[in-house]
Enzyme design. Structure first.
Site, PDB file in Angstrom:
ATOM      1  N   TRP A   1       0.812  -1.216   0.000  1.00 44.83           N
ATOM      2  CA  TRP A   1       0.000   0.000   0.000  1.00 44.83           C
ATOM      3  C   TRP A   1       0.851   1.273   0.000  1.00 44.83           C
ATOM      4  O   TRP A   1       0.307   2.366   0.085  1.00 44.83           O
ATOM      5  CB  TRP A   1      -0.911   0.017   1.231  1.00 44.83           C
ATOM      6  CG  TRP A   1      -1.803  -1.170   1.344  1.00 44.83           C
ATOM      7  CD1 TRP A   1      -3.053  -1.312   0.789  1.00 44.83           C
ATOM      8  CD2 TRP A   1      -1.530  -2.398   2.034  1.00 44.83           C
ATOM      9  NE1 TRP A   1      -3.568  -2.546   1.108  1.00 44.83           N
ATOM     10  CE2 TRP A   1      -2.657  -3.247   1.865  1.00 44.83           C
ATOM     11  CE3 TRP A   1      -0.450  -2.880   2.771  1.00 44.83           C
ATOM     12  CZ2 TRP A   1      -2.725  -4.531   2.408  1.00 44.83           C
ATOM     13  CZ3 TRP A   1      -0.510  -4.151   3.304  1.00 44.83           C
ATOM     14  CH2 TRP A   1      -1.639  -4.964   3.131  1.00 44.83           C
ATOM     15  N   ASP A   2       2.188   1.158  -0.044  1.00 49.34           N
ATOM     16  CA  ASP A   2       3.078   2.312   0.102  1.00 49.34           C
ATOM     17  C   ASP A   2       2.884   2.977   1.463  1.00 49.34           C
ATOM     18  O   ASP A   2       2.923   4.197   1.582  1.00 49.34           O
ATOM     19  CB  ASP A   2       2.852   3.324  -1.025  1.00 49.34           C
ATOM     20  CG  ASP A   2       3.964   4.376  -1.089  1.00 49.34           C
ATOM     21  OD1 ASP A   2       5.003   4.183  -0.440  1.00 49.34           O
ATOM     22  OD2 ASP A   2       3.783   5.387  -1.788  1.00 49.34           O
ATOM     23  N   TYR A   3       2.668   2.169   2.500  1.00 44.24           N
ATOM     24  CA  TYR A   3       2.534   2.680   3.854  1.00 44.24           C
ATOM     25  C   TYR A   3       3.910   2.750   4.527  1.00 44.24           C
ATOM     26  O   TYR A   3       4.150   2.153   5.574  1.00 44.24           O
ATOM     27  CB  TYR A   3       1.581   1.803   4.664  1.00 44.24           C
ATOM     28  CG  TYR A   3       0.109   2.028   4.379  1.00 44.24           C
ATOM     29  CD1 TYR A   3      -0.371   3.245   3.903  1.00 44.24           C
ATOM     30  CD2 TYR A   3      -0.817   1.017   4.614  1.00 44.24           C
ATOM     31  CE1 TYR A   3      -1.727   3.450   3.660  1.00 44.24           C
ATOM     32  CE2 TYR A   3      -2.177   1.193   4.384  1.00 44.24           C
ATOM     33  CZ  TYR A   3      -2.624   2.419   3.902  1.00 44.24           C
ATOM     34  OH  TYR A   3      -3.975   2.613   3.666  1.00 44.24           O
TER      35      TYR A   3
END
Length: 656
Positions: free
Chosen positions: A334-336
């Site tokens: 999620w590109d977290y």
């Protein structure tokens, strides 16, 4: 007249030294420790100014004390549209030090804003850098040298072309004894895949005589990218003292225990610490927030939890060995990234004082750990999350959720949540939401498109947190704009990159079966499809483990159609808050170009002033000769579409 970029674009959050005025004599010692001597105010990122001249009763009298212009507007820079002026100045030995997005380092007189010296490292302007920012510089004082010796006080900066540079704090001249004539080449020992893809955007951390730096990696292009190695260098000589790689080598014995396979460990890149590191000098620890492994949105080539990626890692500062770690997102797709600087505080809990570290995340969660042991101060529960339906992917069945209050909703975005200015707007948003996969936080990317809420901009991003120890309040600027991520089968990728998606960002994710498209979830008018607020300012009471207050941050000024009057609805933001002993919070960050002051007790807005350009930076504050100043960089943000400029602006109360 030219039209500003639509609100859609605001959500794609995705040399020679030339002395001009003589600097004051260098002073050794700790007299500047309360005067914003590090990027986060102090080495632990508290962002707290122990200055009370400006307070809740007189803040409405603030006026501009001085303005300085850097002259850097991106002329000749290949990706000038990406430039973001995110620096926070530091105050050491009677000078303010700051950096431009192109790594020009400037020393200013903090009382009048006059330039004392300027160093241009001649960062190449013809490279397609994956980022185009510099958040600031760091200061080191050699206690073993006479105060007036050359380079007894050093200013360090990491550059877009991956150099670590040491400068004399008094003159701005290169420190010849550091590295190769003042410069260390950070690309040595790194697998470089593309020039401009490996860079430094945040100031290094300082521990004793060590300069410790992470890196920024353009992590969506492929599987095999630069690795996010954290390294420490001798502050005097520039010699490397240790290195720590968050990704194991393919021969490490604990590969399986860390959620890696040998093949994945050999190929995968990133997992880098691109944000600001924090230092606990007394315990000899450096706290490292790490990002996602490459690429961001498909993990089929790196199956497993991928520890120490997306983690808070405590390293022994003397040798870089892991003391403890906590992974905050398993197998990130999620590109977290852990984007916020770790906040080192002393907190009160059940009648005891705990040396703690608070880590904010893009998911809008606050994790709190004992600094020495890494044990959670507030319990963490592993909860079931949606599974991927993409061939070749295997997402983690659970994710960690702390028992602290969430700063954003984690519920699924449904057609009933559709919002718009008109009936037509709401109808189109309802149709959009219906066509995507949407099952709440940690809904995995999919071929049909998945709604990520919160989006990959946060939650809490690099603006980080501020802390008022007396009130035990953590202050956070929060984003709440859902995004859509769609995986595109490799054979269809080039055909899909068309003008049909004007607000989208594409990435090849080379080495995987899928490319990627991502964009904010927007209506035809360019506003989010979910109800406001889209940006808030929040105060979390750690004593009571509750949100004391949460208020809308920012107005729609300049971002809505001409027939809609501006309204304070809470806007996307990039930048952070500071707290002061005067009971105030100062923050700009939002898309409407204002610097604001809030009452720390209630969250009520007390004052605002229009900046000459976007204030996508964190302010700082100090007292000098009986006058308190609040200083902020105002140069705009390419991704947010805010007003561009090159200003540093200082505010103060009128002179008596």
């Amino acid at each position: 007249m030219p039209r500003r970029p639509p609100f859609a674009l605001t959500c794609l959050i995705v040399g020679l030294a030339v002395p001009s005025l003589a600097a004051p004599p260098t002073r050794h010692g700790s007299e500047d420790l309360s005067q914003w001597s590090a990027y986060g105010g102090d080495a632990g990122g508290n962002r707290y100014a122990d200055a009370r001249q400006i307070n809740r009763d007189n803040v409405d009298q603030l006026e501009v004390a001085w303005t300085y212009r850097t002259g850097e507007l991106g002329a000749g820079f290949k990706r000038a549209g990406k430039l973001t002026f995110e620096t926070t100045p530091i105050l050491v030995n009677g000078s303010l030090y700051l950096s431009t997005p192109t790594n020009i380092v400037i020393a200013l007189d903090p009382e009048a804003g006059r330039e004392r010296w300027r160093f241009d490292p001649k960062t190449p302007r013809d490279l397609p850098y994956s980022e185009a920012t510099s958040r600031g510089v760091s200061s080191w004082i050699d206690e073993a040298s006479p105060p007036d010796a050359p380079c007894a006080h050093r200013i360090f900066i990491g550059t877009l072309d991956a150099r670590l540079i040491g400068l004399d704090g008094r003159t701005g001249q290169l420190c010849a004894s550091f590295g190769d004539g003042g410069t260390v080449d950070l690309t040595r020992g790194i697998r470089i895949t593309e020039r401009g893809n490996y860079l430094v955007s945040s100031p290094p951390a300082i521990y004793g005589d060590l300069v410790i730096t992470g890196s920024a990696v353009g992590d969506n292009g492929a599987v095999e990218l630069e690795r996010g190695i954290v390294r420490a260098f001798d502050a005097r000589t520039g010699l490397q003292r240790w290195a720590w790689d968050p990704i194991p080598s393919d021969t490490d014995a604990d590969l399986a225990a860390r959620g890696w396979t040998a093949a994945a460990a050999k190929r995968t890149g990133a997992a880098n610490a691109w944000s600001v590191l924090s230092i606990d000098e007394g315990r000899g620890l450096v706290f490292v927030p790490t990002g996602s492994p490459s690429p961001d949105f498909f993990g089929g080539e790196r199956l497993g939890d991928n520890r120490y990626a997306n983690s808070l890692v405590a390293l022994r500062a003397s040798d870089g060995k892991v003391v403890w770690h906590q992974q905050l997102v398993h197998h990130d797709v999620w590109d977290y990234d852990v984007a916020s600087q770790p906040l080192l505080i002393d907190m009160e809990r059940e009648g005891k004082s705990i040396a703690a570290v608070v880590q904010a995340t893009k998911t809008g969660m606050l994790f709190v750990f004992d600094r020495e042991t890494g044990e959670p101060v507030f319990p963490i529960i592993e909860r079931s999350v949606p599974a991927s339906d993409v061939a070749g992917e295997s997402t983690a069945p659970t994710q960690p959720f702390p028992a602290t209050p969430a700063l954003v909703s984690h519920a699924a975005v449904t057609p009933n949540d559709a919002w718009g200015l008109t009936f037509y707007d709401r109808g189109r948003c309802r149709d959009l939401i219906e066509q995507y996969r949407s099952e709440g936080i940690f809904t995995p990317p999919s071929v049909k498109g998945s709604i990520m809420s919160p989006g990959y901009a946060g939650g809490v991003n690099w603006g980080s947190l501020a802390f008022d120890a007396q009130r035990q309040l953590v202050i956070a600027a929060v984003n709440n704009v859902p995004m859509v991520v769609t995986l595109i089968p490799r054979d269809d990728f080039d055909a899909k990159r068309s003008g049909d998606w004007p607000h989208s960002e594409f990435a090849r994710q080379q080495g995987t079966p899928y490319g990627m498209r991502r964009e904010p979830l927007l209506s035809p008018l360019g506003l989010p499809c979910t109800p406001p607020p889209w940006g808030t300012l929040a105060a979390v009471d750690l004593k009571r483990n509750t949100i004391r207050w949460q208020t809308m941050l920012g107005s729609t000024r300049g971002k809505t159609p001409w027939f809609v009057p501006p309204a304070t609805l809470g806007m996307p933001n990039m930048g952070g808050p500071i707290a002061t002993a005067g009971g105030l919070i100062f923050i700009a960050a939002t898309t409407d170009d204002y610097l604001r002051a809030f009452d720390i007790e209630t969250g009520r807005e007390l004052w605002k002033s229009r900046l000459p350009a976007g204030g996508q930076a964190t302010p700082m504050s100090y007292e000098l000769n009986g006058r308190q100043y609040v200083v902020i960089a105002a140069g705009g943000h390419g991704g947010l579409g805010t007003t561009r400029g090159d200003y540093v602006v200082a505010f103060a109360l009128p002179k008596a």
